[in-house]
Design a protein around this motif. Structure first.
Motif, PDB file in Angstrom:
ATOM      1  N   LYS A 199      18.787   8.470   4.488  1.00 59.43           N
ATOM      2  CA  LYS A 199      17.923   7.635   5.333  1.00 59.43           C
ATOM      3  C   LYS A 199      16.830   8.503   5.950  1.00 59.43           C
ATOM      4  CE  LYS A 199      21.118   3.894   6.341  1.00 59.43           C
ATOM      5  NZ  LYS A 199      21.719   3.051   7.379  1.00 59.43           N
ATOM      6  N   LEU A 200      15.625   8.320   5.462  1.00 59.20           N
ATOM      7  CA  LEU A 200      14.515   9.194   5.838  1.00 59.20           C
ATOM      8  C   LEU A 200      14.141   9.046   7.314  1.00 59.20           C
ATOM      9  CD1 LEU A 200      12.352   8.572   2.651  1.00 59.20           C
ATOM     10  CD2 LEU A 200      13.908  10.463   3.092  1.00 59.20           C
ATOM     11  N   LYS A 201      14.183   7.818   7.837  1.00 60.74           N
ATOM     12  CA  LYS A 201      13.800   7.608   9.245  1.00 60.74           C
ATOM     13  C   LYS A 201      14.712   8.401  10.178  1.00 60.74           C
ATOM     14  CE  LYS A 201      11.671   3.011   9.048  1.00 60.74           C
ATOM     15  NZ  LYS A 201      11.854   1.575   9.366  1.00 60.74           N
ATOM     16  N   LEU A 204      13.887  12.138  10.126  1.00 56.08           N
ATOM     17  CA  LEU A 204      12.664  12.426  10.884  1.00 56.08           C
ATOM     18  C   LEU A 204      12.913  12.331  12.391  1.00 56.08           C
ATOM     19  CD1 LEU A 204      10.160  10.515   8.579  1.00 56.08           C
ATOM     20  CD2 LEU A 204      10.259  12.995   8.903  1.00 56.08           C
ATOM     21  N   GLU A 205      13.863  11.486  12.783  1.00 56.12           N
ATOM     22  CA  GLU A 205      14.136  11.301  14.209  1.00 56.12           C
ATOM     23  C   GLU A 205      15.007  12.408  14.787  1.00 56.12           C
ATOM     24  OE1 GLU A 205      15.863   7.932  17.311  1.00 56.12           O
ATOM     25  OE2 GLU A 205      15.611   7.431  15.204  1.00 56.12           O
ATOM     26  N   VAL A 206      15.970  12.913  14.008  1.00 53.74           N
ATOM     27  CA  VAL A 206      17.005  13.748  14.618  1.00 53.74           C
ATOM     28  C   VAL A 206      17.136  15.159  14.046  1.00 53.74           C
ATOM     29  CG1 VAL A 206      18.992  13.107  13.174  1.00 53.74           C
ATOM     30  CG2 VAL A 206      19.328  13.492  15.607  1.00 53.74           C
ATOM     31  N   VAL A 224      11.509  19.705   9.250  1.00 56.59           N
ATOM     32  CA  VAL A 224      11.297  18.255   9.366  1.00 56.59           C
ATOM     33  C   VAL A 224      10.014  17.948  10.134  1.00 56.59           C
ATOM     34  CG1 VAL A 224      12.251  16.119  10.347  1.00 56.59           C
ATOM     35  CG2 VAL A 224      13.738  17.703   9.103  1.00 56.59           C
ATOM     36  N   SER A 225       9.681  18.790  11.128  1.00 56.75           N
ATOM     37  CA  SER A 225       8.471  18.546  11.930  1.00 56.75           C
ATOM     38  C   SER A 225       7.199  18.610  11.088  1.00 56.75           C
ATOM     39  CB  SER A 225       8.391  19.558  13.074  1.00 56.75           C
ATOM     40  OG  SER A 225       8.336  20.869  12.552  1.00 56.75           O
TER      41      SER A 225
END
Length: 509
Positions: A199-201, A204-206, A224-225
């Motif tokens: 899960k890409l979202k 990117l979030e965590v 990731v940033s």
């Protein structure tokens, strides 16, 4: 740099397949390190090697700079490695505390000191913001709470490095938010986390860094940033992925499914579907949007013959199929992609070839005079596997050995190939990666364009908005509104799903 975990040149083989081919993974102290890949890419296999469930053919593992030989999970636990499995390892009849101490029970004389254990569990739960009742029975708590019990089990055993295997696959959106906060709490307390996901979202979030695996090979590790959904998806799948569902305008025709006054009870005798009316036309995808638990499961089960309705009628192209058994519903022209592929979609101990023929094995040319023609069955299954890109060493492989994405493709191949009048797709992309999701959405649109009716039931708001032509919102067992997918948005749908109403002057379709 000294890493908390180093896996160098790991190779793991199974009969007919190389699951991990010379993979290297380096995890820093205090980071959330995502392990990203398609279903079946080899992510879980690699972590099962780290946790001692598998032994690699080649490669070395270092923990805090020391080379180690992780021969079994007990060794992993002693090294401070804990794993939260995708399918929980819990005894349903035991309490949370009983599950957590199983195998490492604290003793008071000759007996187990359950009171002391419950206190310890409560302290750990409070410290990390898990909020689990140590005395609850597993069978009485939600999936999200069961997962927290698994996390507690690893912490109780002293884990400093936690492996989360697809932790959000079965969680609600609210539970996912809470899990992300729990992961942050763990990092703040000095733990390190390896997050297996597609899960890409969420990455990117965590996550801090992300290692990508594709078909058993390591593709690379990125910060990731400095990444986005598009670049991560391309690394994962090896090609550009479209996050938009490509489809032309629908050409709806006659009503294929007509539901009138349908009332369906759950196992407790409560009306979960309440006098529901619904219509699906040929050449359209009608999405059902709603918060989980508003009657979606009971509706799908009643439409497919898995649950008897209390009252109401269901007609398919004018034929009354109310109360018919699943096979009769299927033969009338209904295909069902079930929300739980293991419980209702597959016989896990059958081969994947046998599973792909479950709807047609008893018909000609696969059966003659009551005798199965396995040659013809497997030939047809292999044609479908090629057409639907079901990746497996052989059609003789057991269904349980395939990844979730390949299991789902097999079900879709079986259900769509019969040229049904109506496809009922319940959570068709649950737990799947972006490549498999793109493939399945494309298939549903293709079937719509062939003049089939498609009923899409999903808890994913993006999926309902992007794939549907019309959207019916279900709330407390009733359809409260029907809107045109092009003319609505997440906010409006969210309001309707919570029992609200649209602004005056707006028209439904």
């Amino acid at each position: 740099m000294e890493y908390v975990i180093e896996m160098n040149g790991i190779r793991k083989e199974f009969p007919g397949i190389v699951a991990n081919d010379n993979i290297t993974l380096q995890v820093k102290q205090g980071e959330i390190h995502a392990l990203l890949g398609e279903n079946g890419a080899g992510k879980s296999t690699l972590m099962n090697v780290l946790f001692g469930l598998y032994q690699p053919e080649k490669g070395e593992i270092k923990v805090r700079g020391e080379k180690v030989n992780v021969t079994d999970p007990n060794v992993a636990n002693r090294l401070g490695i804990g794993m939260v499995h995708q399918h929980f390892m819990l005894v349903q009849k035991f309490t949370v505390t009983e599950n957590i101490i199983l195998g490492s029970e604290p003793k008071k004389g000759m007996s187990i000191d359950i009171r002391k254990a419950a206190q310890d569990v409560a302290e750990i739960s409070d410290r990390y913001g898990l909020r689990v009742d140590p005395n609850s029975k597993i069978e009485d708590i939600s999936v999200g709470m069961q997962q927290r019990a698994e996390i507690l089990k690893t912490l109780y055993r002293g884990a400093n490095i936690l492996i989360f295997d697809e932790p959000t696959a079965a969680l609600t959106p609210q539970e996912i938010k809470e899990l992300i906060q729990i992961m942050r709490n763990l990092i703040n307390e000095g733990k390190s986390i390896i997050l297996i996901t597609h899960k890409l979202k969420e990455i990117l979030e965590v996550a801090d860094r992300c290692t990508v695996i594709r078909r058993g090979k390591g593709i690379g590790t990125v910060d990731v940033s400095e990444s986005d959904q598009t670049s991560l998806a391309e690394m994962m799948v090896g090609r550009e992925i479209s996050f938009e569902v490509e489809k032309g305008p629908p050409k709806p025709g006659e009503a294929i499914l007509s539901v009138k006054g349908l009332t369906v009870e759950d196992v407790r005798g409560i009306d979960m579907v309440d006098q529901l009316d619904l219509e699906v036309r040929s050449g359209e995808i009608l999405g059902i949007a709603g918060v989980d638990g508003n009657g979606q499961t009971e509706l799908v089960e009643a439409l497919t013959g898995l649950r008897e309705a209390k009252s109401g009628t269901v007609t398919l192209s004018g034929e009354d199929i109310s109360g018919k058994k699943p096979r009769k519903v299927t033969e009338a022209g209904v295909s069902h992609i079930p929300s739980d592929r293991h419980k209702h979609g597959l016989v896990l101990e059958f081969t994947i070839g046998e599973n792909m023929m479950l709807q047609t094995y008893y018909q000609k040319p696969y059966t003659r005079n009551g005798i199965l023609d396995y040659g013809k069955m497997y030939k047809k299954a292999e044609e479908l596997m090629e057409e639907y890109d079901v990746r497996t060493p052989s059609s003789m492989t057991l269904a349980r050995s395939l990844s979730g994405g390949n299991q789902q493709k097999a079900i879709i191949a079986r259900e769509v190939d019969r040229s049904p009048k109506l496809i009922i797709a319940a959570q068709p992309t649950r737990g799947l990666d972006v490549g498999a999701i793109e493939f399945i959405h494309k298939k549903l649109v293709e079937e719509r364009d062939k003049g089939r009716g498609v009923l899409l039931v999903s808890l994913e708001m993006d999926e309902v908005l992007n794939v549907s032509d019309r959207i019916a919102v279900i709330y407390e067992g009733k359809i409260v509104d029907i809107v045109d997918a092009k003319e609505t948005n997440e906010n409006e749908l969210g309001l309707l799903m919570a029992g609200g109403k649209r602004e005056a002057g707006e028209t439904s379709t």
